[in-house]
Design an enzyme around this catalytic site. Structure first.
Site, short mmCIF file in Angstrom:
data_model
loop_
_atom_site.label_atom_id
_atom_site.label_comp_id
_atom_site.label_asym_id
_atom_site.label_seq_id
_atom_site.Cartn_x
_atom_site.Cartn_y
_atom_site.Cartn_z
N ASP A 1 -2.45 10.72 -2.39
CA ASP A 1 -2.86 9.70 -3.10
C ASP A 1 -3.23 10.50 -4.52
O ASP A 1 -3.17 9.83 -5.68
CB ASP A 1 -3.88 8.73 -2.67
CG ASP A 1 -3.41 8.14 -1.46
OD1 ASP A 1 -3.06 6.73 -1.80
OD2 ASP A 1 -3.30 8.51 -0.41
N GLN B 1 -2.76 2.26 9.95
CA GLN B 1 -1.35 2.45 9.37
C GLN B 1 -0.14 3.23 10.15
O GLN B 1 0.92 2.83 10.23
CB GLN B 1 -1.56 3.29 7.78
CG GLN B 1 -2.23 2.42 6.92
CD GLN B 1 -3.75 2.56 6.97
OE1 GLN B 1 -4.21 3.17 8.01
NE2 GLN B 1 -4.28 2.54 5.80
N ARG C 1 0.78 -1.14 -0.10
CA ARG C 1 -0.04 0.12 -0.12
C ARG C 1 0.88 1.25 0.07
O ARG C 1 1.97 1.20 0.06
CB ARG C 1 -1.01 0.07 1.22
CG ARG C 1 -0.43 -0.64 2.34
CD ARG C 1 0.00 0.12 3.52
NE ARG C 1 -0.14 1.55 3.41
CZ ARG C 1 1.13 2.59 3.55
NH1 ARG C 1 2.28 1.89 3.79
NH2 ARG C 1 0.75 3.86 3.72
N GLY C 2 0.19 2.14 -0.27
CA GLY C 2 0.95 3.71 -0.34
C GLY C 2 1.06 3.83 -1.75
O GLY C 2 1.28 2.93 -2.82
N ALA C 3 0.37 5.18 -2.28
CA ALA C 3 0.26 5.49 -3.75
C ALA C 3 1.70 5.12 -4.66
O ALA C 3 1.59 4.36 -5.56
CB ALA C 3 0.13 6.93 -4.07
N ASN D 1 -6.02 12.09 0.51
CA ASN D 1 -5.11 11.46 1.32
C ASN D 1 -6.11 10.41 2.39
O ASN D 1 -7.35 10.78 2.44
CB ASN D 1 -3.96 12.36 2.10
CG ASN D 1 -2.88 11.41 2.65
OD1 ASN D 1 -2.11 10.98 2.02
ND2 ASN D 1 -2.69 11.74 4.02
N LYS D 2 -5.13 9.87 3.08
CA LYS D 2 -5.90 9.01 4.15
C LYS D 2 -7.08 9.59 4.99
O LYS D 2 -6.86 10.84 5.24
CB LYS D 2 -5.11 8.25 5.00
CG LYS D 2 -5.39 7.23 5.83
CD LYS D 2 -6.31 6.15 4.95
CE LYS D 2 -5.47 5.44 4.06
NZ LYS D 2 -6.42 4.53 3.44
#
Length: 351
Positions: A252, A211, A58-60, A262-263
């Site tokens: 993202d 996260q 995960r993570g863009a 973003n998250k």
């Protein structure tokens, strides 16, 4: 005095391996952190789609690399059984499935599209299908190396914004685990820490998947950066007590006007920072920008499973679980990229 970082303690989140005429994606299964450090491998592009969907990777920027690797694995392992006349159509269907694994982070589609373009260029040049796999794998390895170079450049530019003895608040994980290596928001932290500027980092737990609690604090501790974990709803108290000098998050997708997805929880954090007069920074590579979207209202927001919030269903209770929110550009002091630092109003210079 510059801090002694231990970046060697951080494993690479993922890399495409090609050895003995054989390709596989090696990845750190982030679903198991921090309790278990498991590096797994897969040769199947459909499994890559699954590990993206289930947040093993995960993570863009990292899912962008994973998406490109999925295309390479398809070319290496399955393209040779496709009829030449059907190759482009089959490639397009695979690319569509990979790109849609997670809809918000534009880096995924960006990397998939670039890899598809490279495959089609080889096809146009008459490169034999049976020999194409190694070339495409090498291309993905180059994308991976370039991602690390970009992250380090973001770190260098962003460190200039960090004051001495800085106490930094971050949300979610935009570190080495979210990229090929080094990180975007945490890349700024690592560079500033190496310059002796970072006194402490506060990491939001990042509900509902955790996260921050599982990944960010683990990563910072491994690297030797002083870190404290706080619940998401404690950020306002930290700010009110004067314990936060700046907020740095990743992204993202960033619209043309600077609105940033973003998250989930990032928007609220930006509002708190604005109220307390604390600069709010976004760190992201150019591959995260989507200049085709005028504002953040156009950014697709991924809706996650109810079980992430409520593991045991309760009759009559519905669950609202968007994975991301959108922070308006007016709440963002600056956006840090590999090309430099820009105010949201200056993003036209990047187009």
């Amino acid at each position: 005095m510059a801090a002694e970082l231990h970046m060697e303690n951080l494993p690479r989140s993922l890399e495409l391996i090609y050895r003995d005429d054989h390709a596989c994606l090696r990845y750190l299964d982030q679903r198991l952190l921090p309790g278990e450090l498991l590096v797994a491998e897969t040769e199947q592009w459909r499994e890559v789609v699954d590990i993206i969907k289930t947040l093993a990777v995960r993570g863009a920027p990292a899912i962008g690399i994973a998406g490109a690797a999925a295309i390479a694995l398809w070319v290496e392992n399955e393209a040779v059984i496709v009829n030449d006349d059907d190759f482009e159509e089959a490639l397009g269907l695979v690319a569509k499935e990979v790109s849609e694994a997670r809809p918000t982070a534009v880096n995924l589609k960006w990397a998939v599209d670039k890899t598809v373009e490279y495959v089609l260029s080889l096809l146009e040049d008459g490169y034999p299908l049976e020999q194409m796999g190694s070339k495409v794998c090498l291309y993905v390895q180059e994308l991976t190396a370039e991602d690390e170079r970009i992250n380090r450049a973001i770190g260098e530019h962003g460190a200039d914004l960090i004051p001495e003895d800085a106490r930094i608040l971050t949300h979610c994980n935009a570190g080495s685990l979210a990229t090929s290596f080094y990180g975007t928001a945490l890349g700024v932290v690592y560079t500033a820490a190496s310059q002796g500027k970072v006194q402490h980092v506060y990491a939001d737990e990042t509900r509902p998947v955790g996260q921050g609690a599982r990944l960010t604090v683990w990563e910072l501790a491994q690297a030797g950066v002083p870190v404290t974990l706080n619940c998401d709803n404690m950020a306002a108290t930290l700010m009110a007590q004067g314990k936060v000098d700046c907020v740095i998050v990743g992204a993202d997708r960033i619209a043309a006007n600077g609105d940033t997805a973003n998250k989930i929880g990032t928007y609220g954090l930006a509002v708190l920072a604005k109220h307390h007069g604390i600069p709010f920074y976004v760190a992201a590579p150019l591959s995260t920008f989507d200049f085709s979207l005028a504002t953040g209202e156009c950014i697709p927001i991924e809706q996650r499973a109810a079980e992430e919030v409520l593991p045991q269903p309760i009759a009559g209770v519905e669950v609202f679980n968007p994975a991301f929110d959108v922070t308006p550009a007016e709440l963002i002091a600056a956006i840090i990229t590999e090309k430099g630092v820009f105010k949201p109003s200056e993003l036209g210079k990047l187009q």
